[in-house]
Design an enzyme around this catalytic site. Structure first.
Site, PDB file in Angstrom:
ATOM      1  N   LYS A  71      16.860 -10.890  -7.874  1.00  0.00           N
ATOM      2  CA  LYS A  71      17.740 -10.808  -6.693  1.00  0.00           C
ATOM      3  C   LYS A  71      17.802 -12.114  -5.897  1.00  0.00           C
ATOM      4  CE  LYS A  71      17.710  -5.818  -6.079  1.00  0.00           C
ATOM      5  NZ  LYS A  71      17.466  -4.684  -5.176  1.00  0.00           N
ATOM      6  N   ASP A 107      22.448  -2.758  -1.003  1.00  0.00           N
ATOM      7  CA  ASP A 107      21.279  -1.880  -0.828  1.00  0.00           C
ATOM      8  C   ASP A 107      21.224  -1.280   0.589  1.00  0.00           C
ATOM      9  OD1 ASP A 107      20.150  -1.912  -3.374  1.00  0.00           O
ATOM     10  OD2 ASP A 107      18.930  -3.683  -2.974  1.00  0.00           O
ATOM     11  N   GLY A 135      11.966  -6.831  -0.969  1.00  0.00           N
ATOM     12  CA  GLY A 135      13.423  -6.888  -0.934  1.00  0.00           C
ATOM     13  C   GLY A 135      14.056  -5.631  -0.361  1.00  0.00           C
TER      14      GLY A 135
HETATM   15  P1  NAP Z   1       9.017  -5.844  -3.785  1.00  0.00           P
HETATM   16  O1  NAP Z   1      10.019  -6.862  -3.320  1.00  0.00           O
HETATM   17  O2  NAP Z   1       8.094  -6.170  -4.884  1.00  0.00           O
HETATM   18  O3  NAP Z   1       8.142  -5.434  -2.488  1.00  0.00           O
HETATM   19  C1  NAP Z   1       7.125  -4.512  -2.588  1.00  0.00           C
HETATM   20  C2  NAP Z   1       6.537  -4.231  -1.186  1.00  0.00           C
HETATM   21  O4  NAP Z   1       5.681  -3.120  -1.339  1.00  0.00           O
HETATM   22  C3  NAP Z   1       5.719  -5.352  -0.616  1.00  0.00           C
HETATM   23  O5  NAP Z   1       5.867  -5.363   0.789  1.00  0.00           O
HETATM   24  C4  NAP Z   1       4.285  -4.972  -1.005  1.00  0.00           C
HETATM   25  O6  NAP Z   1       3.311  -5.334  -0.050  1.00  0.00           O
HETATM   26  C5  NAP Z   1       4.352  -3.480  -0.964  1.00  0.00           C
HETATM   27  N1  NAP Z   1       3.429  -2.858  -1.925  1.00  0.00           N
HETATM   28  C6  NAP Z   1       3.435  -2.996  -3.266  1.00  0.00           C
HETATM   29  N2  NAP Z   1       2.477  -2.217  -3.818  1.00  0.00           N
HETATM   30  C7  NAP Z   1       1.878  -1.572  -2.790  1.00  0.00           C
HETATM   31  C8  NAP Z   1       0.815  -0.633  -2.717  1.00  0.00           C
HETATM   32  N3  NAP Z   1       0.188  -0.183  -3.810  1.00  0.00           N
HETATM   33  N4  NAP Z   1       0.448  -0.192  -1.485  1.00  0.00           N
HETATM   34  C9  NAP Z   1       1.071  -0.633  -0.374  1.00  0.00           C
HETATM   35  N5  NAP Z   1       2.073  -1.536  -0.387  1.00  0.00           N
HETATM   36  C10 NAP Z   1       2.476  -1.992  -1.587  1.00  0.00           C
HETATM   37  O7  NAP Z   1       9.770  -4.502  -4.218  1.00  0.00           O
HETATM   38  P2  NAP Z   1      11.180  -3.950  -3.697  1.00  0.00           P
HETATM   39  O8  NAP Z   1      12.272  -4.520  -4.518  1.00  0.00           O
HETATM   40  O9  NAP Z   1      11.229  -4.093  -2.230  1.00  0.00           O
HETATM   41  O10 NAP Z   1      11.079  -2.403  -4.112  1.00  0.00           O
HETATM   42  C11 NAP Z   1      10.216  -1.536  -3.428  1.00  0.00           C
HETATM   43  C12 NAP Z   1      10.442  -0.106  -3.936  1.00  0.00           C
HETATM   44  O11 NAP Z   1      11.753   0.332  -3.568  1.00  0.00           O
HETATM   45  C13 NAP Z   1      10.373   0.007  -5.462  1.00  0.00           C
HETATM   46  O12 NAP Z   1       9.710   1.201  -5.789  1.00  0.00           O
HETATM   47  C14 NAP Z   1      11.822   0.070  -5.892  1.00  0.00           C
HETATM   48  O13 NAP Z   1      11.983   0.808  -7.085  1.00  0.00           O
HETATM   49  C15 NAP Z   1      12.440   0.812  -4.710  1.00  0.00           C
HETATM   50  N6  NAP Z   1      13.860   0.524  -4.556  1.00  0.00           N
HETATM   51  C16 NAP Z   1      14.711   1.571  -4.542  1.00  0.00           C
HETATM   52  C17 NAP Z   1      16.064   1.345  -4.376  1.00  0.00           C
HETATM   53  C18 NAP Z   1      17.000   2.511  -4.362  1.00  0.00           C
HETATM   54  O14 NAP Z   1      18.224   2.325  -4.498  1.00  0.00           O
HETATM   55  N7  NAP Z   1      16.503   3.713  -4.160  1.00  0.00           N
HETATM   56  C19 NAP Z   1      16.575   0.039  -4.218  1.00  0.00           C
HETATM   57  C20 NAP Z   1      15.654  -1.023  -4.227  1.00  0.00           C
HETATM   58  C21 NAP Z   1      14.295  -0.760  -4.394  1.00  0.00           C
HETATM   59  P3  NAP Z   1       2.757  -6.844   0.120  1.00  0.00           P
HETATM   60  O15 NAP Z   1       3.795  -7.545   0.949  1.00  0.00           O
HETATM   61  O16 NAP Z   1       1.465  -6.633   0.817  1.00  0.00           O
HETATM   62  O17 NAP Z   1       2.623  -7.387  -1.278  1.00  0.00           O
END
Ligand code: NAP
Length: 277
Positions: A71, A107, A135
């Site tokens: 992204k 999003d 993200g």
């Molecule tokens: P990302 O950029 O990798 O960010 C992950 C975030 O989650 C970071 O802030 C990280 O904390 C935190 N994190 C990761 N593992 C954790 C754990 N075990 N315990 C507590 N905090 C944790 O990922 P993303 O793209 O934002 O996606 C996040 C989630 O949203 C994913 O599951 C993704 O599938 C979902 N999502 C869904 C949609 C939808 O349309 N429904 C769209 C986008 C994303 P740190 O900052 O401390 O590393």
């Protein structure tokens, strides 16, 4: 669907991407709209992203959905960026027109659309909480603030990243402690923690937010949709919260891409029928 020399092509790029529901959603939309369009998933390694995107533009693809881990780089590659992409530094949508690449982010708007359509929730004047600072969380913080939330509380495992996410909406969003979410109207769980807990494993609550402290009078959304109900969401529901998983946001962000690329009104019911749950 029958493919022809006139078929228009769109797709999703990511790595991994073979689990993606996007082809089901977009192809269902094209079928319902009677369009000679097709949508495929492309597994692209980070080192090949620029070549793949420029190749897609050169081949005349209409658009690409962009998922992890591309992204940020996709936003950087574009010739034009929407205001949300400029602020987030990330894009989930690339559109190709006359060789130029435009980047958008659907999003945040997808989340707001699902909250509105499914729950009748309008963030204007409300107190919102976002768990996470990646993200998806950043898109949620910006969208909620732009929709008029009075306050957006950001809670994350790494406070410095929460602070940076909150700085997307100065004066509205701020770094917060887990117990501050108890008074929020809406809590958006935007970490992958609910996907990570193994079968029968005791879940670790994301960023120390105990869902038993959330409940009646609150809406709790977990952006994870596989599993359909995370342990976090189940507990919040058990304690009285109105809950929703991330499938609605996924459907609505795809619908916005369909509208952007085809110029047609997205057939939401056909898209909902195409995905499990
Ligand atoms: P990302 O950029 O990798 O960010 C992950 C975030 O989650 C970071 O802030 C990280 O904390 C935190 N994190 C990761 N593992 C954790 C754990 N075990 N315990 C507590 N905090 C944790 O990922 P993303 O793209 O934002 O996606 C996040 C989630 O949203 C994913 O599951 C993704 O599938 C979902 N999502 C869904 C949609 C939808 O349309 N429904 C769209 C986008 C994303 P740190 O900052 O401390 O590393």
């Amino acid at each position: 669907m029958s493919l022809s020399a006139r078929t228009e092509l769109a797709g999703v790029i990511g790595s991994p991407v073979r689990h993606s529901l996007s082809p089901l959603l977009h192809n269902a939309a094209y079928r319902a709209l009677g369009l000679d369009w097709a949508y495929l998933a492309f597994e692209v390694a980070p080192a090949d992203l620029a070549t793949a995107v420029r190749g897609a533009a050169a081949l005349g693809l209409r658009g690409l959905s962009v998922t992890m881990p591309h992204k940020d780089e996709a936003a950087a590659l574009a010739d034009r960026r929407s205001p949300a992409v400029r602020r987030l530094g990330a894009a989930n949508t690339l559109s190709f027109s006359k060789g130029a690449i435009a980047a958008d982010s659907t999003d945040g708007a997808g989340l707001l659309a699902d909250l509105s359509v499914s729950l009748g929730f309008d963030p204007a004047g409300s107190r919102c909480g976002v768990i996470g600072a990646g993200g998806a969380a950043r898109a949620a913080v910006l969208a909620l603030a732009e929709a008029g939330a009075a306050e957006v509380l950001v809670v994350n495992r790494t406070p410095l990243r929460a602070f940076r996410a909150a700085s997307l909406a100065p004066g509205v969003a701020r770094l917060a402690k887990p117990d501050e979410l108890e008074g929020a109207d809406l809590v958006v769980q935007a970490t992958p923690s609910g996907m990570l807990a193994g079968e029968g494993e005791e879940p670790g609550w994301p960023a120390g937010v105990d869902p038993a402290r959330l409940g009646s009078g609150q809406i709790v959304v977990d952006l994870v949709y596989e599993p359909a109900e995370t342990a976090f969401l189940r507990e919040a529901r058990r304690f009285g919260a109105v809950t929703r998983n991330g499938l609605g946001m996924l459907v609505h962000q795809a619908a916005l891409q369909v509208a952007l690329w085809t110029g047609e009104r997205p057939p939401l019911s056909a898209m909902w029928e195409a995905v499990p749950g």
